[in-house]
Design a protein around this motif. Structure first.
Motif, PDB file in Angstrom:
ATOM      1  N   ALA A 405     -21.942 -35.113  73.322  1.00  0.00           N
ATOM      2  CA  ALA A 405     -21.079 -33.951  73.088  1.00  0.00           C
ATOM      3  C   ALA A 405     -21.845 -32.655  73.218  1.00  0.00           C
ATOM      4  O   ALA A 405     -21.336 -31.645  73.741  1.00  0.00           O
ATOM      5  CB  ALA A 405     -20.451 -34.067  71.700  1.00  0.00           C
ATOM      6  N   LEU A 406     -23.121 -32.649  72.752  1.00  0.00           N
ATOM      7  CA  LEU A 406     -23.935 -31.444  72.878  1.00  0.00           C
ATOM      8  C   LEU A 406     -24.175 -31.074  74.338  1.00  0.00           C
ATOM      9  O   LEU A 406     -24.108 -29.901  74.734  1.00  0.00           O
ATOM     10  CB  LEU A 406     -25.280 -31.652  72.168  1.00  0.00           C
ATOM     11  N   VAL A 407     -24.446 -32.109  75.100  1.00  0.00           N
ATOM     12  CA  VAL A 407     -24.690 -31.856  76.534  1.00  0.00           C
ATOM     13  C   VAL A 407     -23.437 -31.284  77.192  1.00  0.00           C
ATOM     14  O   VAL A 407     -23.500 -30.341  78.014  1.00  0.00           O
ATOM     15  CB  VAL A 407     -25.143 -33.141  77.236  1.00  0.00           C
ATOM     16  N   LYS A 408     -22.272 -31.837  76.846  1.00  0.00           N
ATOM     17  CA  LYS A 408     -21.032 -31.368  77.444  1.00  0.00           C
ATOM     18  C   LYS A 408     -20.662 -29.959  76.976  1.00  0.00           C
ATOM     19  O   LYS A 408     -20.042 -29.191  77.712  1.00  0.00           O
ATOM     20  CB  LYS A 408     -19.896 -32.321  77.119  1.00  0.00           C
ATOM     21  N   MET A 409     -21.013 -29.620  75.744  1.00  0.00           N
ATOM     22  CA  MET A 409     -20.600 -28.333  75.196  1.00  0.00           C
ATOM     23  C   MET A 409     -21.436 -27.175  75.739  1.00  0.00           C
ATOM     24  O   MET A 409     -21.027 -26.018  75.659  1.00  0.00           O
ATOM     25  CB  MET A 409     -20.706 -28.370  73.670  1.00  0.00           C
ATOM     26  N   ILE A 410     -22.617 -27.471  76.269  1.00  0.00           N
ATOM     27  CA  ILE A 410     -23.501 -26.396  76.749  1.00  0.00           C
ATOM     28  C   ILE A 410     -23.230 -26.154  78.241  1.00  0.00           C
ATOM     29  O   ILE A 410     -23.368 -27.065  79.056  1.00  0.00           O
ATOM     30  CB  ILE A 410     -24.976 -26.762  76.518  1.00  0.00           C
ATOM     31  N   ASN A 411     -22.812 -24.975  78.526  1.00  0.00           N
ATOM     32  CA  ASN A 411     -22.602 -24.583  79.926  1.00  0.00           C
ATOM     33  C   ASN A 411     -23.895 -24.025  80.510  1.00  0.00           C
ATOM     34  O   ASN A 411     -24.674 -23.349  79.826  1.00  0.00           O
ATOM     35  CB  ASN A 411     -21.511 -23.522  80.023  1.00  0.00           C
ATOM     36  N   VAL A 412     -24.117 -24.298  81.805  1.00  0.00           N
ATOM     37  CA  VAL A 412     -25.325 -23.807  82.481  1.00  0.00           C
ATOM     38  C   VAL A 412     -25.159 -22.297  82.723  1.00  0.00           C
ATOM     39  O   VAL A 412     -24.243 -21.874  83.443  1.00  0.00           O
ATOM     40  CB  VAL A 412     -25.552 -24.535  83.815  1.00  0.00           C
ATOM     41  N   PRO A 413     -25.951 -21.469  82.097  1.00  0.00           N
ATOM     42  CA  PRO A 413     -25.809 -20.007  82.275  1.00  0.00           C
ATOM     43  C   PRO A 413     -26.313 -19.552  83.643  1.00  0.00           C
ATOM     44  O   PRO A 413     -27.511 -19.607  83.916  1.00  0.00           O
ATOM     45  CB  PRO A 413     -26.663 -19.459  81.134  1.00  0.00           C
ATOM     46  N   GLU A 414     -25.377 -19.150  84.501  1.00  0.00           N
ATOM     47  CA  GLU A 414     -25.709 -18.615  85.847  1.00  0.00           C
ATOM     48  C   GLU A 414     -26.607 -19.564  86.598  1.00  0.00           C
ATOM     49  O   GLU A 414     -27.563 -19.153  87.249  1.00  0.00           O
ATOM     50  CB  GLU A 414     -26.377 -17.247  85.712  1.00  0.00           C
ATOM     51  N   ASN A 415     -26.295 -20.822  86.477  1.00  0.00           N
ATOM     52  CA  ASN A 415     -27.049 -21.881  87.190  1.00  0.00           C
ATOM     53  C   ASN A 415     -28.546 -21.838  86.876  1.00  0.00           C
ATOM     54  O   ASN A 415     -29.376 -22.229  87.686  1.00  0.00           O
ATOM     55  CB  ASN A 415     -26.831 -21.787  88.694  1.00  0.00           C
ATOM     56  N   ASP A 416     -28.852 -21.387  85.614  1.00  0.00           N
ATOM     57  CA  ASP A 416     -30.258 -21.315  85.206  1.00  0.00           C
ATOM     58  C   ASP A 416     -30.601 -22.609  84.478  1.00  0.00           C
ATOM     59  O   ASP A 416     -30.307 -22.780  83.297  1.00  0.00           O
ATOM     60  CB  ASP A 416     -30.459 -20.096  84.304  1.00  0.00           C
ATOM     61  N   VAL A 417     -31.236 -23.506  85.252  1.00  0.00           N
ATOM     62  CA  VAL A 417     -31.544 -24.823  84.696  1.00  0.00           C
ATOM     63  C   VAL A 417     -32.538 -24.724  83.546  1.00  0.00           C
ATOM     64  O   VAL A 417     -32.438 -25.415  82.533  1.00  0.00           O
ATOM     65  CB  VAL A 417     -32.079 -25.757  85.791  1.00  0.00           C
ATOM     66  N   TYR A 420     -30.761 -23.676  80.515  1.00  0.00           N
ATOM     67  CA  TYR A 420     -29.935 -24.799  80.058  1.00  0.00           C
ATOM     68  C   TYR A 420     -30.783 -25.801  79.285  1.00  0.00           C
ATOM     69  O   TYR A 420     -30.402 -26.290  78.200  1.00  0.00           O
ATOM     70  CB  TYR A 420     -29.272 -25.449  81.258  1.00  0.00           C
ATOM     71  N   LYS A 421     -31.982 -26.104  79.837  1.00  0.00           N
ATOM     72  CA  LYS A 421     -32.862 -27.055  79.170  1.00  0.00           C
ATOM     73  C   LYS A 421     -33.319 -26.520  77.814  1.00  0.00           C
ATOM     74  O   LYS A 421     -33.381 -27.259  76.826  1.00  0.00           O
ATOM     75  CB  LYS A 421     -34.072 -27.349  80.050  1.00  0.00           C
ATOM     76  N   ARG A 427     -30.630 -27.438  70.613  1.00  0.00           N
ATOM     77  CA  ARG A 427     -29.564 -28.172  69.913  1.00  0.00           C
ATOM     78  C   ARG A 427     -30.051 -29.552  69.441  1.00  0.00           C
ATOM     79  O   ARG A 427     -29.714 -29.998  68.335  1.00  0.00           O
ATOM     80  CB  ARG A 427     -28.351 -28.374  70.832  1.00  0.00           C
ATOM     81  N   ILE A 428     -30.854 -30.186  70.286  1.00  0.00           N
ATOM     82  CA  ILE A 428     -31.362 -31.513  69.919  1.00  0.00           C
ATOM     83  C   ILE A 428     -32.308 -31.407  68.728  1.00  0.00           C
ATOM     84  O   ILE A 428     -32.307 -32.266  67.829  1.00  0.00           O
ATOM     85  CB  ILE A 428     -32.043 -32.167  71.131  1.00  0.00           C
TER      86      ILE A 428
END
Length: 580
Positions: A405-417, A420-421, A427-428
């Protein structure tokens, strides 16, 4: 003997025949005196009257003897006057002597008769008492509850009472023809011979338990007692036999002995020891097994204070406390005993508290519970370990849906991997902190607000979450248990509720119950938003944690309401489970 005394009494009291005899003696004496006076002379005068006075005093009594004496003296004087024409001084002297002698003889015989009559009355009274005593003895002999018999030295039964007839089944004539040994079972006849031998050696009495034979051949146990007696007028010694039927008594004794053997066997098989505490005397009496359980040398009795050297000080008061005045109260305690080898053993003392007069007693059995207690503790440890393992498995299985659910809830900001990581790692780590909180030891304490915020931290930026309530500290194990409830609610919300829906909303609040409703803290978890599988309520480990199927891990009175548009869970925490 009594009739002889009565006849003798009649003879000495007088009768018509005695009167005639007295008159004849008097007449003969007068004639004899007159003849003596004429032929013998004056010197023999009055002497012949003495025997007559004696006979008359014996036959008639005092008054007639005195009257006869006067008559004889007067007759003698008259004869002297007729023959000699005068009465000399010697005649008067002899007459006076006769009167005095006759009076003395009369009074002596009268006294002897009175003494004899009194002696006869006393003897008759004694004989009557003897007859009454003999009658009572015979009545008791015949109607006694025990079998009585008289026998001679050879063992022949001379006289028996009614009870002995009933016991043996023989009649009076049949029993009189038997010897004592004939009534005894052959195997026990040596005991009868030994009893007779003891009497011959000078023993006053001797007794033994033997089996007697009835006339119908049936045997019964009896207490046979023999005693010897040698009356003064009897030259041969007789034997008095007493027989008491002890069949029922012996059967009861055998049953009691068998029960004692069974009890000893049961106590031995159960490794139990018996004990008794006299609180007034301050003493302890116990069996060998009881002292062995305590690790002390066996003895009959010990002072109660001596046990304080082996009993744990914290448990000593349980044993030494004074008993209440009432009796019939169950007594059940467990104490720790330190043996001489250093091992500590758990001992159970179970019994009754009784009051005998003014003496309070505790009586019961002792059992070594050490192995059983170790087994119980081991089983409890195993169950606790199993519960922890189930809990860890449950947490571990719930961790993956939360991570997903955490992975799904986080959107990639401006395709900045990289960004995102970084956000995903953050969150983890927050989730890891909550997981570590749940996996911590039981002395964790924390504010209720921090526990809720820590659990919902991974979702605060992507979901609508509200947390409100007064500052409350949840101590120790209650904090860990409450964190497990929060984790279960969070995991359930991620899978099926508001935290799994982008439009969902979670409101967590707590407040004290209103006045009159108690001092409990009311905790509410409210979810708003579309819910998956709203009508399905699963009853698993998670339901057990929050108390759907019973009592929750912490708190009380849980309530769970689920609908298509949300969820509401309510829980009450008591004052003893929180700190202000």
């Amino acid at each position: 003997m009594g009739s002889f005394l009565r006849r003798l009494k009649l003879n000495v009291s007088g009768s018509p025949l005695a009167h005639v005899a007295s008159l004849l003696v008097l007449a003969v004496s007068l004639v004899f005196e007159a003849a003596n006076t004429i032929h013998v002379g004056q010197d023999a005068a009055f002497i012949a009257f003495i025997p007559a006075i004696i006979v008359i005093a014996y036959l008639e009594g005092r008054l007639l003897a005195i009257a006869a004496t006067l008559l004889m003296a007067a007759a003698g004087l008259w004869e002297r006057r007729v023959l000699n024409s005068q009465i000399s001084a010697e005649d008067w002297t002899r007459a006076i002597f006769l009167l005095v002698s006759g009076g003395l003889i009369a009074f002596v015989f009268h006294r002897l008769r009175q003494d004899l009559r009194e002696a006869l009355e006393v003897a008759e009274a004694r004989l009557a008492a003897i007859d009454a005593a003999e009658g009572r003895y015979r009545w008791a002999f015949e109607r006694a509850a025990l079998g009585f018999a008289n026998a001679n030295r050879s063992g022949e039964l001379l006289q028996s009472n009614r009870r002995l007839f009933e016991m043996t089944g023989y009649g009076e004539e049949e029993l009189a023809q038997l010897e004592l040994e004939a009534l005894v079972l052959p195997d026990d006849r040596d005991a009868v011979r030994d009893l007779l031998k003891d009497l011959s050696n000078g023993a006053a009495s001797s007794a033994a338990d033997v089996r007697l034979l009835r006339k119908d051949g049936k045997a019964f146990w009896a207490r046979l007692a023999l005693s010897s007696s040698r009356p003064d007028e009897v030259s041969t010694e007789s034997v008095f036999v007493v027989i008491d039927d002890i069949s029922e008594r012996r059967a009861a004794r055998e049953a009691l002995r068998a029960q004692k053997e069974w009890l000893d066997l049961a106590l031995s098989a159960g490794r139990l020891g018996t004990w008794r505490i006299d609180l007034k005397e301050g003493t302890v009496t116990g069996s060998d097994k009881f002292w062995d359980i305590l690790g002390l040398p066996p003895t009959r009795v010990r002072p109660l204070e001596e046990l304080s050297t082996v009993i744990h000080p914290a448990d000593w008061l349980k044993l030494a406390a004074s008993a209440k005045p009432s009796s019939g109260v169950n007594y059940d305690i467990e104490i720790r005993v330190r043996r001489t080898d250093g091992h500590v053993r758990w001992i159970a003392l179970r019994g009754r508290q009784e009051k005998h007069g003014d003496r309070p007693l505790r009586i019961g059995v002792a059992a070594d519970l050490t192995e059983r207690r170790q087994t119980t503790l081991l089983r409890a440890a195993v169950k606790k370990r199993e519960r922890i393992m189930r809990e860890e498995r449950h947490r571990f299985s719930n961790l993956f849906p939360v991570i997903t659910a955490l992975v799904k809830m986080i959107n990639v900001p401006e395709n900045d991997v990289a960004k995102y990581k970084e956000m995903l790692i953050d969150r983890i780590r927050t989730l890891e902190a909550t997981h570590m909180l749940l996996s911590g030891h039981s002395n964790i304490s924390g504010l209720l607000h921090e526990l809720v915020a820590q659990e919902l931290q991974p979702f605060k930026e992507t979901r609508d979450i509200t947390i409100s309530g007064p500052s409350v500290l949840v101590p120790g194990g209650a904090a860990e248990s409450f964190a497990m409830i929060l984790h279960e609610l969070t995991t359930n919300s991620v899978k099926h509720g508001a935290l799994g829906d982008s439009q969902g909303r979670v409101e967590v609040k707590w407040q004290f119950a209103p006045a009159g409703a108690g001092d409990d803290l009311v905790f509410d978890w409210v979810e708003s938003g579309r819910r998956k599988n709203a009508k399905v309520v699963r009853h698993g480990f998670g339901s057990m944690i929050i108390g759907v199927d019973g009592t929750p891990l912490v708190g009380h009175s849980p309530k769970l309401e689920i609908s298509e548009h949300g969820l509401r869970y309510s829980l009450r925490l008591s004052r003893k489970e929180i700190e202000l």
